[in-house]
Write a protein that holds these residues in place. Structure first.
Motif, PDB file in Angstrom:
ATOM      1  N   MET A 105      -0.026  -3.244   6.771  1.00 20.67           N
ATOM      2  CA  MET A 105       0.141  -3.454   5.332  1.00 20.67           C
ATOM      3  C   MET A 105       0.454  -2.123   4.631  1.00 20.67           C
ATOM      4  SD  MET A 105      -2.557  -5.401   2.882  1.00 20.67           S
ATOM      5  CE  MET A 105      -2.696  -6.804   3.985  1.00 20.67           C
ATOM      6  N   ALA A 106      -0.518  -1.210   4.754  1.00 20.51           N
ATOM      7  CA  ALA A 106      -0.297   0.076   4.086  1.00 20.51           C
ATOM      8  C   ALA A 106       0.745   0.914   4.826  1.00 20.51           C
ATOM      9  CB  ALA A 106      -1.603   0.852   3.982  1.00 20.51           C
ATOM     10  N   ASP A 107       1.031   0.525   6.081  1.00 15.30           N
ATOM     11  CA  ASP A 107       2.012   1.295   6.834  1.00 15.30           C
ATOM     12  C   ASP A 107       3.377   1.306   6.164  1.00 15.30           C
ATOM     13  OD1 ASP A 107       0.139   1.830   8.614  1.00 15.30           O
ATOM     14  OD2 ASP A 107       0.849   0.485  10.203  1.00 15.30           O
ATOM     15  N   GLU A 108       3.701   0.211   5.511  1.00 14.38           N
ATOM     16  CA  GLU A 108       5.024   0.136   4.900  1.00 14.38           C
ATOM     17  C   GLU A 108       5.235   1.221   3.866  1.00 14.38           C
ATOM     18  OE1 GLU A 108       6.442  -3.694   3.713  1.00 14.38           O
ATOM     19  OE2 GLU A 108       4.991  -4.684   5.002  1.00 14.38           O
ATOM     20  N   ALA A 109       4.144   1.639   3.252  1.00 14.42           N
ATOM     21  CA  ALA A 109       4.261   2.688   2.247  1.00 14.42           C
ATOM     22  C   ALA A 109       4.651   4.013   2.885  1.00 14.42           C
ATOM     23  CB  ALA A 109       2.949   2.847   1.495  1.00 14.42           C
ATOM     24  N   GLY A 110       4.464   4.111   4.189  1.00 16.41           N
ATOM     25  CA  GLY A 110       4.743   5.375   4.845  1.00 16.41           C
ATOM     26  C   GLY A 110       6.150   5.476   5.400  1.00 16.41           C
ATOM     27  N   VAL A 158     -17.957   1.019 -10.318  1.00 16.75           N
ATOM     28  CA  VAL A 158     -16.587   0.689  -9.920  1.00 16.75           C
ATOM     29  C   VAL A 158     -15.667   1.880 -10.197  1.00 16.75           C
ATOM     30  CG1 VAL A 158     -14.580  -0.761 -10.431  1.00 16.75           C
ATOM     31  CG2 VAL A 158     -16.831  -1.802 -10.204  1.00 16.75           C
ATOM     32  N   ALA A 159     -15.820   2.474 -11.376  1.00 14.35           N
ATOM     33  CA  ALA A 159     -14.986   3.624 -11.734  1.00 14.35           C
ATOM     34  C   ALA A 159     -15.160   4.746 -10.715  1.00 14.35           C
ATOM     35  CB  ALA A 159     -15.349   4.114 -13.138  1.00 14.35           C
ATOM     36  N   ASP A 160     -16.429   5.072 -10.408  1.00 13.34           N
ATOM     37  CA  ASP A 160     -16.687   6.150  -9.447  1.00 13.34           C
ATOM     38  C   ASP A 160     -16.074   5.824  -8.095  1.00 13.34           C
ATOM     39  OD1 ASP A 160     -18.038   7.465 -11.378  1.00 13.34           O
ATOM     40  OD2 ASP A 160     -20.044   6.877 -10.688  1.00 13.34           O
ATOM     41  N   CYS A 161     -16.240   4.562  -7.700  1.00 10.26           N
ATOM     42  CA  CYS A 161     -15.765   4.128  -6.396  1.00 10.26           C
ATOM     43  C   CYS A 161     -14.233   4.238  -6.301  1.00 10.26           C
ATOM     44  CB  CYS A 161     -16.227   2.691  -6.180  1.00 10.26           C
ATOM     45  SG  CYS A 161     -15.708   1.988  -4.641  1.00 10.26           S
ATOM     46  N   VAL A 162     -13.548   3.775  -7.335  1.00  9.58           N
ATOM     47  CA  VAL A 162     -12.078   3.824  -7.341  1.00  9.58           C
ATOM     48  C   VAL A 162     -11.599   5.273  -7.317  1.00  9.58           C
ATOM     49  CG1 VAL A 162     -10.012   3.342  -8.722  1.00  9.58           C
ATOM     50  CG2 VAL A 162     -11.773   1.591  -8.473  1.00  9.58           C
ATOM     51  N   ILE A 163     -12.230   6.093  -8.139  1.00  6.82           N
ATOM     52  CA  ILE A 163     -11.817   7.499  -8.208  1.00  6.82           C
ATOM     53  C   ILE A 163     -12.067   8.201  -6.864  1.00  6.82           C
ATOM     54  CG2 ILE A 163     -12.518   9.720  -9.208  1.00  6.82           C
ATOM     55  CD1 ILE A 163     -10.634   8.333 -11.045  1.00  6.82           C
ATOM     56  N   GLU A 164     -13.229   7.936  -6.265  1.00  3.11           N
ATOM     57  CA  GLU A 164     -13.543   8.567  -4.977  1.00  3.11           C
ATOM     58  C   GLU A 164     -12.556   8.129  -3.897  1.00  3.11           C
ATOM     59  OE1 GLU A 164     -15.336  11.039  -3.845  1.00  3.11           O
ATOM     60  OE2 GLU A 164     -15.648  11.314  -5.996  1.00  3.11           O
ATOM     61  N   LYS A 165     -12.279   6.821  -3.860  1.00  6.83           N
ATOM     62  CA  LYS A 165     -11.342   6.292  -2.867  1.00  6.83           C
ATOM     63  C   LYS A 165      -9.958   6.923  -3.053  1.00  6.83           C
ATOM     64  CE  LYS A 165      -9.479   1.926  -1.103  1.00  6.83           C
ATOM     65  NZ  LYS A 165      -9.361   0.480  -1.322  1.00  6.83           N
ATOM     66  N   SER A 166      -9.534   7.044  -4.309  1.00  7.87           N
ATOM     67  CA  SER A 166      -8.216   7.604  -4.592  1.00  7.87           C
ATOM     68  C   SER A 166      -8.148   9.073  -4.175  1.00  7.87           C
ATOM     69  CB  SER A 166      -7.903   7.479  -6.088  1.00  7.87           C
ATOM     70  OG  SER A 166      -8.054   6.152  -6.520  1.00  7.87           O
ATOM     71  N   ASP A 226      -6.804   1.651 -10.296  1.00  8.51           N
ATOM     72  CA  ASP A 226      -7.841   0.677 -10.629  1.00  8.51           C
ATOM     73  C   ASP A 226      -8.337   0.058  -9.329  1.00  8.51           C
ATOM     74  OD1 ASP A 226      -6.149  -1.464  -9.839  1.00  8.51           O
ATOM     75  OD2 ASP A 226      -5.186  -1.410 -11.791  1.00  8.51           O
ATOM     76  N   GLU A 227      -9.121  -1.009  -9.441  1.00  6.47           N
ATOM     77  CA  GLU A 227      -9.736  -1.572  -8.249  1.00  6.47           C
ATOM     78  C   GLU A 227      -8.790  -2.451  -7.438  1.00  6.47           C
ATOM     79  OE1 GLU A 227     -10.497  -1.696 -11.438  1.00  6.47           O
ATOM     80  OE2 GLU A 227     -11.909  -3.294 -11.900  1.00  6.47           O
ATOM     81  N   SER A 228      -7.562  -2.629  -7.876  1.00  8.40           N
ATOM     82  CA  SER A 228      -6.641  -3.520  -7.165  1.00  8.40           C
ATOM     83  C   SER A 228      -6.027  -2.831  -5.950  1.00  8.40           C
ATOM     84  CB  SER A 228      -5.524  -3.970  -8.110  1.00  8.40           C
ATOM     85  OG  SER A 228      -4.644  -2.901  -8.375  1.00  8.40           O
ATOM     86  N   GLU A 229      -5.687  -3.650  -4.983  1.00 11.44           N
ATOM     87  CA  GLU A 229      -5.008  -3.098  -3.808  1.00 11.44           C
ATOM     88  C   GLU A 229      -3.613  -2.597  -4.184  1.00 11.44           C
ATOM     89  OE1 GLU A 229      -5.058  -4.475   0.087  1.00 11.44           O
ATOM     90  OE2 GLU A 229      -6.721  -5.856  -0.195  1.00 11.44           O
ATOM     91  N   GLU A 230      -3.024  -3.246  -5.170  1.00 10.54           N
ATOM     92  CA  GLU A 230      -1.685  -2.828  -5.578  1.00 10.54           C
ATOM     93  C   GLU A 230      -1.692  -1.393  -6.131  1.00 10.54           C
ATOM     94  OE1 GLU A 230       0.621  -5.365  -8.362  1.00 10.54           O
ATOM     95  OE2 GLU A 230       2.028  -5.047  -6.724  1.00 10.54           O
ATOM     96  N   SER A 231      -2.746  -1.077  -6.842  1.00  4.85           N
ATOM     97  CA  SER A 231      -2.837   0.275  -7.387  1.00  4.85           C
ATOM     98  C   SER A 231      -2.994   1.302  -6.265  1.00  4.85           C
ATOM     99  CB  SER A 231      -3.990   0.319  -8.395  1.00  4.85           C
ATOM    100  OG  SER A 231      -4.837   1.392  -8.174  1.00  4.85           O
ATOM    101  N   MET A 232      -3.749   0.953  -5.230  1.00  9.16           N
ATOM    102  CA  MET A 232      -3.896   1.872  -4.097  1.00  9.16           C
ATOM    103  C   MET A 232      -2.578   2.001  -3.343  1.00  9.16           C
ATOM    104  SD  MET A 232      -6.915   3.150  -4.138  1.00  9.16           S
ATOM    105  CE  MET A 232      -7.029   3.044  -5.919  1.00  9.16           C
ATOM    106  N   TYR A 233      -1.852   0.904  -3.276  1.00 11.53           N
ATOM    107  CA  TYR A 233      -0.539   0.958  -2.637  1.00 11.53           C
ATOM    108  C   TYR A 233       0.399   1.878  -3.412  1.00 11.53           C
ATOM    109  CZ  TYR A 233       3.852  -0.477  -0.513  1.00 11.53           C
ATOM    110  OH  TYR A 233       5.063  -0.467   0.123  1.00 11.53           O
ATOM    111  N   ALA A 234       0.336   1.781  -4.742  1.00 12.13           N
ATOM    112  CA  ALA A 234       1.186   2.639  -5.585  1.00 12.13           C
ATOM    113  C   ALA A 234       0.864   4.110  -5.353  1.00 12.13           C
ATOM    114  CB  ALA A 234       1.007   2.271  -7.053  1.00 12.13           C
ATOM    115  N   LEU A 235      -0.420   4.409  -5.252  1.00 11.67           N
ATOM    116  CA  LEU A 235      -0.821   5.803  -5.002  1.00 11.67           C
ATOM    117  C   LEU A 235      -0.301   6.273  -3.645  1.00 11.67           C
ATOM    118  CD1 LEU A 235      -2.416   8.374  -5.612  1.00 11.67           C
ATOM    119  CD2 LEU A 235      -4.473   7.227  -4.768  1.00 11.67           C
TER     120      LEU A 235
END
Lengths: 170, 170
Positions: A1-6, B81-89, B18-27
């Motif tokens: 899934m996340a591989d595509e981003a790479g 949630v905010a801390d978690c999202v920021i840490e993950k990012s 944010d907490e969405s998977e799409e936002s993590m994909y964008a990053l």
């Protein structure tokens, strides 16, 4: 899934260009910020969308506004503008990034549909466009091209605005 | 005029997370395609926007839905949630691009306004965001956050969609 981003090795970047300065700014910004020379495997695909031919036909159908001479002149003018925009864009690519591959496409039709269709068909990795392209009048009819594309194209979309400070107007 | 497009040396890139998977994909996409390690002068600014505190207050004013205990719990949950999202990012940034500078900001309020305000205030060179962030319910109330930002932010905006094929639904 996340591989595509790479999968960033051989990227196809579609840049929608038109006669507006904003579109040329978007291309420049892309060349300097996204498709930099260190990433030499990029292919930049320059897309220019011409007005649909059917528009002229429909207007001519009234037998009032346009003689066939005028229609031929308009068609020639459209072709000239298309060639001019594409040539200018190619020159900008060559000047700013030496080792980038450039391809060009000219389509006819509603720019919103044409841009989305080309993006899907060529499976591009990114679409780049100005936010206010296609002129004030066309935009009034078509709505915002960039809005439409951002909502409908599946790949990442980069919308570049020309800074207002330098144009001196709102 | 066109010179501004070339000021790509020390870029500030604002990424709305944010907490969405799409936002993590964008990053992730941004890290792999825009802020690559060869461009080590980038500063990535991770912005998380929490729901406005006034929402809880207003609801509590009815004396019906929320006791102060529940409000405190909700506030704590939001903070977590905010801390978690920021840490993950931050972790994703560190893992994917070793030499990128990362700053983090947590704001309260309507994400549409908060993102635009931070982009303007910090004079960022680019805004990156997912297209469907902020959840189905919030989106129904707020409209599309990415649409709003693309129209109102002055800098280039990159909208990244998570490929649908991998999520298996429309």
């Amino acid at each position: 899934m996340a591989d595509e981003a790479g999968a960033a090795k051989e990227r196809k970047i579609l840049v929608a260009v038109d006669e507006s300065e904003e579109s040329m700014y978007a291309l420049t910004w892309c060349l300097k910020n996204v498709s930099v020379s260190s990433n030499s495997k990029d292919t930049l695909i320059l897309l220019y969308v011409m007005p649909p031919r059917t528009v002229y036909t429909a207007l001519d159908g009234t037998g009032y506004l346009f003689s066939s001479d005028i229609m031929a002149t308009m068609q020639k003018y459209s072709n000239d503008v298309a060639d001019c925009v594409i040539e200018k864009s190619k020159r900008m690519c060559r000047e700013q990034v030496q080792d980038v591959k450039v391809e060009t496409i000219i389509e006819h039709g509603d720019p919103r549909d044409a841009i989305c269709q080309v993006a899907e068909k060529l499976h591009v990795d990114m679409l780049v466009m100005g936010s206010h392209g296609y002129g004030l009048i066309k935009r009034a009819f078509l709505g915002s091209v960039s809005n439409h594309c951002a909502q409908n194209v599946k790949c990442p979309v980069l919308i570049v605005k020309r800074p207002k400070a330098s144009s001196g107007s709102s």
